[in-house]
Design a protein around this motif. Sequence first.
Motif, PDB file in Angstrom:
ATOM      1  N   GLU A  98       0.826  -1.207   0.000  1.00 33.41           N
ATOM      2  CA  GLU A  98       0.000   0.000   0.000  1.00 33.41           C
ATOM      3  C   GLU A  98       0.866   1.265   0.000  1.00 33.41           C
ATOM      4  N   ALA A  99       1.923   1.260   0.794  1.00 36.97           N
ATOM      5  CA  ALA A  99       2.812   2.419   0.857  1.00 36.97           C
ATOM      6  C   ALA A  99       3.506   2.643  -0.492  1.00 36.97           C
ATOM      7  N   LEU A 104       3.876   5.540  -6.007  1.00 39.73           N
ATOM      8  CA  LEU A 104       3.906   5.410  -7.470  1.00 39.73           C
ATOM      9  C   LEU A 104       2.750   6.136  -8.149  1.00 39.73           C
ATOM     10  N   LEU A 105       1.682   6.434  -7.413  1.00 37.25           N
ATOM     11  CA  LEU A 105       0.520   7.092  -8.025  1.00 37.25           C
ATOM     12  C   LEU A 105       0.670   8.584  -8.087  1.00 37.25           C
TER      13      LEU A 105
END
Length: 105
Positions: A98-99, A104-105
């Motif tokens: 999740e981190a 990356l988004l």
Amino acid sequence: MRRPHIRIQQIRTDRGHEFQAQFHWHVEDLGIRHVYIKARTPQLNGKVERSHRSDQDEFYHLLSYKDDRDLHIKLAEWEQFYNFSRPHGAHLGKTPYEAMREKLL
């Protein structure tokens, strides 16, 4: 779950015997830069040392297995759990996956 494709550019290790010539040239041949941390500075490797402690406390101490194949299966299950299901304090309760996705988004 599919693993994201990430190109590793550099690996930093201590000067342990397992990271000497054979390992060094193998990763270099793969196009990955290999650098050593400064000698006698374990504080530079703190995240890895903490990860090893979690592996020891939460996996190896609780482990029983029949053979190498069974060990390989259990290790893959642990890796899956550790990276995709287990919350980490360093990531404010998020999983490493999740981190990473947030970055990356």
